[in-house]
Design a protein around this motif. Structure first.
Motif, mmCIF file in Angstrom:
data_model
loop_
_atom_site.group_PDB
_atom_site.id
_atom_site.type_symbol
_atom_site.label_atom_id
_atom_site.label_comp_id
_atom_site.label_asym_id
_atom_site.label_seq_id
_atom_site.Cartn_x
_atom_site.Cartn_y
_atom_site.Cartn_z
ATOM 1 N N GLU A 1 0.794 -1.328 0.003
ATOM 2 C CA GLU A 1 -0.152 -0.066 0.034
ATOM 3 C C GLU A 1 0.960 1.215 -0.015
ATOM 4 O OE1 GLU A 1 -3.179 0.062 2.854
ATOM 5 O OE2 GLU A 1 -4.115 2.132 2.065
ATOM 6 N N ARG B 1 0.367 4.653 -2.429
ATOM 7 C CA ARG B 1 0.313 6.113 -1.784
ATOM 8 C C ARG B 1 1.405 6.755 -2.649
ATOM 9 N NH1 ARG B 1 -1.395 4.556 3.542
ATOM 10 N NH2 ARG B 1 0.609 3.572 3.772
ATOM 11 N N ALA C 1 0.038 7.452 -6.056
ATOM 12 C CA ALA C 1 -0.983 8.491 -6.130
ATOM 13 C C ALA C 1 -0.391 10.011 -5.737
ATOM 14 C CB ALA C 1 -2.064 8.472 -4.943
ATOM 15 N N GLU D 1 -7.430 -7.807 -3.131
ATOM 16 C CA GLU D 1 -6.661 -6.460 -3.275
ATOM 17 C C GLU D 1 -7.242 -5.364 -4.212
ATOM 18 O OE1 GLU D 1 -3.056 -7.595 -4.524
ATOM 19 O OE2 GLU D 1 -2.405 -8.542 -2.516
ATOM 20 N N ALA E 1 -10.141 -4.097 -4.556
ATOM 21 C CA ALA E 1 -10.709 -2.602 -3.696
ATOM 22 C C ALA E 1 -9.699 -1.672 -3.560
ATOM 23 C CB ALA E 1 -11.581 -2.949 -2.635
ATOM 24 N N LEU E 2 -8.714 -1.991 -2.599
ATOM 25 C CA LEU E 2 -7.506 -1.393 -2.141
ATOM 26 C C LEU E 2 -6.791 -0.749 -3.228
ATOM 27 C CD1 LEU E 2 -5.326 -0.727 -0.112
ATOM 28 C CD2 LEU E 2 -4.251 -2.687 -0.443
ATOM 29 N N ALA F 1 -7.947 -0.396 -6.483
ATOM 30 C CA ALA F 1 -8.760 0.661 -7.207
ATOM 31 C C ALA F 1 -8.897 1.875 -6.496
ATOM 32 C CB ALA F 1 -10.064 -0.175 -7.237
ATOM 33 N N GLY F 2 -8.730 1.884 -5.391
ATOM 34 C CA GLY F 2 -8.654 3.200 -4.299
ATOM 35 C C GLY F 2 -7.729 4.164 -4.736
ATOM 36 N N TYR F 3 -6.592 3.561 -5.399
ATOM 37 C CA TYR F 3 -5.522 4.466 -5.707
ATOM 38 C C TYR F 3 -5.133 4.722 -7.409
ATOM 39 C CZ TYR F 3 -3.944 4.343 -0.751
ATOM 40 O OH TYR F 3 -4.052 4.297 0.267
ATOM 41 N N ASP G 1 -5.651 4.555 -11.489
ATOM 42 C CA ASP G 1 -6.586 4.743 -12.783
ATOM 43 C C ASP G 1 -6.977 3.707 -13.356
ATOM 44 O OD1 ASP G 1 -6.816 8.048 -12.081
ATOM 45 O OD2 ASP G 1 -4.733 7.501 -12.151
ATOM 46 N N SER H 1 -14.978 -3.509 -10.947
ATOM 47 C CA SER H 1 -14.172 -2.454 -9.918
ATOM 48 C C SER H 1 -14.581 -1.253 -10.278
ATOM 49 C CB SER H 1 -12.837 -2.779 -10.214
ATOM 50 O OG SER H 1 -12.389 -2.398 -11.466
ATOM 51 N N ARG I 1 -13.056 0.276 -12.743
ATOM 52 C CA ARG I 1 -11.977 1.056 -13.285
ATOM 53 C C ARG I 1 -11.523 0.342 -14.780
ATOM 54 N NH1 ARG I 1 -10.779 5.602 -10.725
ATOM 55 N NH2 ARG I 1 -10.556 5.126 -8.707
#
Lengths: 337, 337, 337, 337
Positions: free
Chosen positions: B144, B148, B151, B170, B172-173, B175-177, B179, B200, B202
């Motif tokens: 992770e 970060r 991002a 992983e 969701a994790l 896809a949170g960061y 594109d 997802s 994405r």
């Protein structure tokens, strides 16, 4: 480790590399040849991975001397691994026959298969509850209901259950029903899954990927072993080649090579390689003659009605014929069946 | 669908098959040849999958006429798919360059790469936070923390983030960061993961497996599309062959074929195919000349120090040289770069 | 023959093709599907070769129904071919063992090999007098002197001579000494040579090319057969794949397939496939168990001194061990050895 | 040369090998590692071939440091080879286009092709008079009459003649008509033929075998060069892989690698690789962008009527389109066309 330098490498660059090798506690060696300079690093070369010498712009080639796997290696662990599955064992002179349908389709189908194969002398029942299919429109398996049927077959006929697990989330579920977790060819380098089955407490049947080298198969086994699970059964099931007369090319030469390199038991899946039932019996016999510890074959009480892979499933009389011929061979090969 | 019967098939068996075809609403046809009988089934042959005629003991071969994928097929969806990623697009005359290190190693490394590639005109930054490695002893990525940093590079330099996801948990994790979610070659047939990235929200960069056929790649895209995600970018990255002078054989013929068969954008990864930086620039140019919508290349500010794949990473001046040469070509090929 | 038309084919174009099929005396058939039109041509489709329908711009695909070879086909000639070589036969229940050095190097070497293998029960002596070598700087064989030594071994030990012929000019010379002419893997599609050995009056041992399909092997046999020579022995010797742990991948699945498709005898060469003596015995046994009519193996009285392929040559005790194990297997497999 | 010993090698065996290396005038080196002993031999390692250390029972692996070819090597001959064919040259910034029908079929056909391609800027005419066909029942070429037509086209249109030679007996005949002798993929390791064209006094176009490695291609070139013929043009034409969507996989990565390893010109044949005309233009452009010195393509005035390979022949308008697109690319790539 041997390091071959490019022709244009300078003395200063070479000395820098030799210095870094020495700093890591290995003995550096320099062999100036007529055309190229070759370096050596003596000691546990795995320590050198951190140097990443293959990235160096003046390095032409890096040649490891030792194998990249350790726990799977016969050099470090010379004696055969024997895997205990309930009261059965894999990796002994007893030749293992794992048989059953490609997919669990119904109670009637699975029970008919289990009854027949156990009566015929196979103590391991295979059957997929979660199926990896190249098309999203194909039958994807019965899921947990399929697992329950496999467990029921075990209660009824005493057959140990070998079934595939497709993803990390299902490992606990499948391990609750299965005796042996199968990792399929398409997942051989699904490293998250390898780690998870390595922590499952169940023996793992690891199939070689259709384009995986023998060395990559052993590296994938190392993932499982390195999580503390010593019970890995390797399975050769055919590799992708240009030949189109059958599905995949069964690589039987992998057997004596694996037997030389690793202490893990090795079995053969002629069904998925050949893709057609007509070739299964001769290939199963070849596997035994070549040193396999067992075979895994697809058997279906009614192949013409199978929901997947029917073309390559033995029907029940063909299974009996295979067992008869394997028994004859086993006797002269010093194997028990 | 064409069904070739074995020589020994009887009239009764043939009539039974013809009857089953008619029952399913297709038009059956019988062509009695000099040596073999050939049957036809006219209509939406996907309905016939349930018959599993290939399992029938008197059937020699079944030849489908229609492609097994639908949503990915240009025959059914003729116009090009354009994928929106923030303010950027993939699948237009603009040639997409995705660049960055194999693995995110540190803030300094990633920022240096992002700064350089964005200044050079690449708007997509690649970098692995979760790394699939064939050895359990190799660097497995920053996790992770790496996400970060990706991002942060996006905030600083405006580069969209393309990064690999290794397992369903992983998605969701990541896809949170990210594109664009990348599914690696080793996971091309990890069907659980395909479904999950299909849900997802994405865009997905789907790499062809090292031993996957073009048709299998399209079937894997179909898994994602069939979950409702229309944004799939296909990526050719080399296939396994007997040649050992480089890592994998880049299959550029796949480009015109994919362009004929599908409406999805197609990019090329010359870095993983070649395995050595010396061959990246000519192959990236060949990809553009052959009709690719973009390339994904590994770029590292200091390849000699890279924690993975340093041998195949372009250094910063080589990246600039590649961009200069690609721009020159793009101009005469009607592409914008 | 099945002809799949492109979506854009017009009625007029389709009718023109149907007309040409009818003119050639075959029965034309038209199957208009939902998406594509499929045509059929019933009768001896080899007559249609002249139409070259695959070249037609509106034809998507042409699918032959019948095999392209005739004389080699079991469908046309169902009973097994038995090849008479002097007083010996190939293609009977007797399992053929052809053994000897890769290259004839000296009288002492050849005689030592011939004496040993004939004492051990092998009645065919192999040995190359003309050697195909990938490097022009490698040992190229003894030439006619080598042939004379092979003939001398026959006189002394009664072993029939199997030796390679490299070019059309040498066929007569080699046929003057040899009992069986070998066409090597690299010459499997040297069509001039195939025709010439087809006219030689000698049985021919035809090795499968390292990248030849089973169907191409049968087409090459057809070249020899079509010159009037019925005595062709097929030999599987490994195909090129990505695996590097051994030399070539021995394709034992080819055995049951060849046995199904052709009446010609089939033997296996484990030596060239494996490339290392350690794997020869298990592979030779697998070949027997899988249905081969024989094996051809390299045996050298002093492998460490061999001028070519020493690494894969059995030494004399290993040859004896192989014979012992093959005999044990032969007994239960209904073969005589 | 690096020699890796087996674990069980004794000190005495190791010393014996070191002694033999020294006797041959090389400097021996011994590196005793933690698990294995590694030996080195410094100097012209080709002298060591005679030792055949790979045959030694205690040797695990032998790793050559130098390439096995010499005359073909850029390390020994760094500057580009330019081949003079009449008034034309191959291997200069001028991009060579060799075009024409697969087979010479008639005067009308050949003249139409020659007129068109020469008007379009191609100065080399290809056309087979002797055809290698996988089936004995296929058209085998017009023979000497075909050669005469090729010569007539040269007189009329000034196009240099490139044509295939199939066997040693035909070399003199073909060399009497042709400007460049082509050795086909199936004959790349027909060593007798390589030697004969090496003595022919004509430039040779050497096609890579469908399963030949880059290194084997260079070894075959070495056969020709070592007979005193410096004029060898290498040709990449696709390799055999598992992919079935086209005929063979065009290996464009071979281009930058060959350019690094050898001084010989390298051209590309997209027609035989792709097997279908739809893919020829993008692949020809990719070849130019990737560094090829030219292309060889099949062009037929009426592909639908071609006696062989019609499916992959460009028709005349497609040839013009290819030239137009190649010219556009050539300009920005610093090539003349």
């Amino acid at each position: 480790m041997i390091i071959i330098m490019k022709n244009e490498a300078t003395r200063v660059q070479i000395d820098a590399i030799l210095g870094r090798i020495a700093e890591l506690g290995l003995k550096p060696l320099c062999m100036p040849g007529t055309e190229k300079v070759v370096l050596g690093a003596l000691g546990d070369e795995r320590v050198l991975a951190g140097l990443r010498l293959e990235n160096h712009p003046q390095v032409e080639r890096v040649i490891p001397i030792l194998s990249p796997y350790k726990l799977a290696s016969r050099e470090l662990y010379p004696s055969e691994t024997v895997i205990q599955v309930g009261t059965h064992q894999i990796g002994t002179p007893r030749f293992t026959v794992i048989a059953g349908p490609c997919a669990v389709e119904s109670e009637a189908q699975l029970m008919a298969a289990a009854r027949h194969i156990s009566a015929g002398g196979a103590v391991f029942l295979r059957g997929g509850a979660f199926k990896p299919r190249s098309s999203p429109y194909s039958f994807q398996g019965m899921g947990e209901e399929g697992l329950r049927l496999l467990a029921k077959a075990r209660e009824t006929y005493g057959t140990a259950v070998v079934t595939e697990v497709l993803s990390t989330e299902e490992v606990a579920l499948v391990a609750g029903y299965a005796d042996v977790l199968q990792v399929g060819a398409r997942n051989m380098q699904n490293f998250r899954l390898l780690r998870e089955v390595g922590r499952s407490g169940r023996p793992v049947l690891l199939k070689r990927g259709m384009s995986a080298s023998i060395s990559e198969l052993l590296m994938s086994a190392e993932y499982i072993l390195s999580e503390g699970n010593p019970d890995v059964i390797l399975c050769e099931r055919g590799i992708k080649t240009f030949e189109t007369a059958y599905r995949n090319t069964l690589d039987l030469t992998a057997l004596p090579i694996l037997k030389q390199k690793t202490h893990l038991p090795v079995i053969v899946d002629p069904s998925h390689a050949a893709g057609h039932r007509d070739y299964i019996i001769p290939l199963a016999k070849a596997a035994l003659a070549c040193g396999a510890d067992g075979v895994i074959v697809e058997v279906h009480p009614d192949p013409a009605a199978a929901l997947s892979d029917g073309q390559q499933s033995l029907d029940l009389p063909m299974f009996d014929e295979m067992m008869r011929q394997l028994r004859r061979l086993a006797k002269v090969e010093g194997r028990i069946l």
